[in-house]
Design a protein around this motif. Sequence first.
Motif, PDB file in Angstrom:
ATOM      1  N   VAL A 102      -2.793  21.341 -15.074  1.00 44.78           N
ATOM      2  CA  VAL A 102      -3.281  21.197 -16.439  1.00 44.78           C
ATOM      3  C   VAL A 102      -4.177  22.390 -16.730  1.00 44.78           C
ATOM      4  O   VAL A 102      -5.081  22.696 -15.950  1.00 44.78           O
ATOM      5  N   SER A 103      -3.933  23.064 -17.854  1.00 48.49           N
ATOM      6  CA  SER A 103      -4.740  24.242 -18.171  1.00 48.49           C
ATOM      7  C   SER A 103      -6.067  23.823 -18.797  1.00 48.49           C
ATOM      8  O   SER A 103      -6.213  22.713 -19.316  1.00 48.49           O
ATOM      9  N   ASP A 104      -7.005  24.731 -18.772  1.00 48.43           N
ATOM     10  CA  ASP A 104      -8.317  24.500 -19.370  1.00 48.43           C
ATOM     11  C   ASP A 104      -8.183  24.302 -20.879  1.00 48.43           C
ATOM     12  O   ASP A 104      -8.894  23.478 -21.467  1.00 48.43           O
ATOM     13  N   GLN A 105      -7.269  25.015 -21.509  1.00 46.61           N
ATOM     14  CA  GLN A 105      -7.078  24.893 -22.952  1.00 46.61           C
ATOM     15  C   GLN A 105      -6.509  23.536 -23.344  1.00 46.61           C
ATOM     16  O   GLN A 105      -6.773  23.053 -24.442  1.00 46.61           O
ATOM     17  N   ASP A 106      -5.733  22.912 -22.471  1.00 44.89           N
ATOM     18  CA  ASP A 106      -5.204  21.572 -22.759  1.00 44.89           C
ATOM     19  C   ASP A 106      -6.324  20.549 -22.906  1.00 44.89           C
ATOM     20  O   ASP A 106      -6.149  19.528 -23.574  1.00 44.89           O
ATOM     21  N   LEU A 107      -7.466  20.822 -22.279  1.00 47.73           N
ATOM     22  CA  LEU A 107      -8.584  19.887 -22.284  1.00 47.73           C
ATOM     23  C   LEU A 107      -9.758  20.381 -23.133  1.00 47.73           C
ATOM     24  O   LEU A 107     -10.895  19.988 -22.924  1.00 47.73           O
ATOM     25  N   GLY A 108      -9.497  21.244 -24.103  1.00 44.33           N
ATOM     26  CA  GLY A 108     -10.523  21.684 -25.036  1.00 44.33           C
ATOM     27  C   GLY A 108     -11.317  22.894 -24.597  1.00 44.33           C
ATOM     28  O   GLY A 108     -12.281  23.279 -25.261  1.00 44.33           O
ATOM     29  N   GLY A 109     -10.945  23.528 -23.503  1.00 43.49           N
ATOM     30  CA  GLY A 109     -11.665  24.698 -23.011  1.00 43.49           C
ATOM     31  C   GLY A 109     -11.122  25.983 -23.615  1.00 43.49           C
ATOM     32  O   GLY A 109     -10.201  25.986 -24.435  1.00 43.49           O
ATOM     33  N   GLN A 110     -11.701  27.101 -23.195  1.00 48.37           N
ATOM     34  CA  GLN A 110     -11.324  28.411 -23.712  1.00 48.37           C
ATOM     35  C   GLN A 110     -10.501  29.229 -22.710  1.00 48.37           C
ATOM     36  O   GLN A 110      -9.880  30.205 -23.099  1.00 48.37           O
ATOM     37  N   PHE A 154     -18.526  21.001 -18.660  1.00 46.06           N
ATOM     38  CA  PHE A 154     -17.914  21.001 -19.992  1.00 46.06           C
ATOM     39  C   PHE A 154     -16.633  20.173 -20.004  1.00 46.06           C
ATOM     40  O   PHE A 154     -16.413  19.357 -20.908  1.00 46.06           O
ATOM     41  N   ILE A 155     -15.779  20.379 -19.019  1.00 41.79           N
ATOM     42  CA  ILE A 155     -14.516  19.624 -18.946  1.00 41.79           C
ATOM     43  C   ILE A 155     -14.790  18.139 -18.733  1.00 41.79           C
ATOM     44  O   ILE A 155     -14.155  17.281 -19.356  1.00 41.79           O
ATOM     45  N   LYS A 156     -15.766  17.822 -17.878  1.00 42.45           N
ATOM     46  CA  LYS A 156     -16.134  16.415 -17.672  1.00 42.45           C
ATOM     47  C   LYS A 156     -16.596  15.771 -18.968  1.00 42.45           C
ATOM     48  O   LYS A 156     -16.216  14.645 -19.293  1.00 42.45           O
ATOM     49  N   ALA A 157     -17.429  16.490 -19.744  1.00 41.29           N
ATOM     50  CA  ALA A 157     -17.938  15.952 -21.011  1.00 41.29           C
ATOM     51  C   ALA A 157     -16.820  15.791 -22.033  1.00 41.29           C
ATOM     52  O   ALA A 157     -16.770  14.787 -22.761  1.00 41.29           O
ATOM     53  N   GLU A 158     -15.911  16.761 -22.129  1.00 38.68           N
ATOM     54  CA  GLU A 158     -14.789  16.675 -23.058  1.00 38.68           C
ATOM     55  C   GLU A 158     -13.909  15.460 -22.755  1.00 38.68           C
ATOM     56  O   GLU A 158     -13.522  14.733 -23.658  1.00 38.68           O
ATOM     57  N   ILE A 159     -13.616  15.272 -21.484  1.00 36.88           N
ATOM     58  CA  ILE A 159     -12.771  14.136 -21.107  1.00 36.88           C
ATOM     59  C   ILE A 159     -13.511  12.824 -21.357  1.00 36.88           C
ATOM     60  O   ILE A 159     -12.928  11.858 -21.851  1.00 36.88           O
TER      61      ILE A 159
END
Length: 134
Positions: free
Chosen positions: A57-65, A76-81
């Motif tokens: 899974v890419s970082d962009q799939d989960l709202g990252g840059q 950041f990824i933990k908070a987005e999920i």
Amino acid sequence: MFNAFRAKFSSNRLAFYSAWLISLIITLSLAANWLANDRPLLVSYQGKWYMPIIWQVSDQDLGGQLLGPADFHDPFIKAEIANHGFMIMPLIAFAYDTIDFSLQQTVPSPPDSKHHLGTDDLGRDVLSRLLYGV
């Protein structure tokens, strides 16, 4: 012939329990990727389902840059999920080669609730390394 061998084997308690222990160790080592990994077993994010343990899974799939794969230990990824879905992590949230950069003590660290057998001299989880046989 097989029944006679099985009866003799079952009567020897040490051999019987040793065979069960070896079978358990082999089963745990075969399931190590599902028991100890730094990627979740299942992620639900904005109505989409991902299985990072199988597919990357890419970082962009989960709202990252970033263009690369997602780092599921990144705050950041933990908070987005957490804000837009959920994730199910394995029992041990570290793979055999994952270094825990968030340790509060020097390495090797003693056992705690996050690292059940502690960490080695590089900050890697000892229990996950035992499961993988590294």
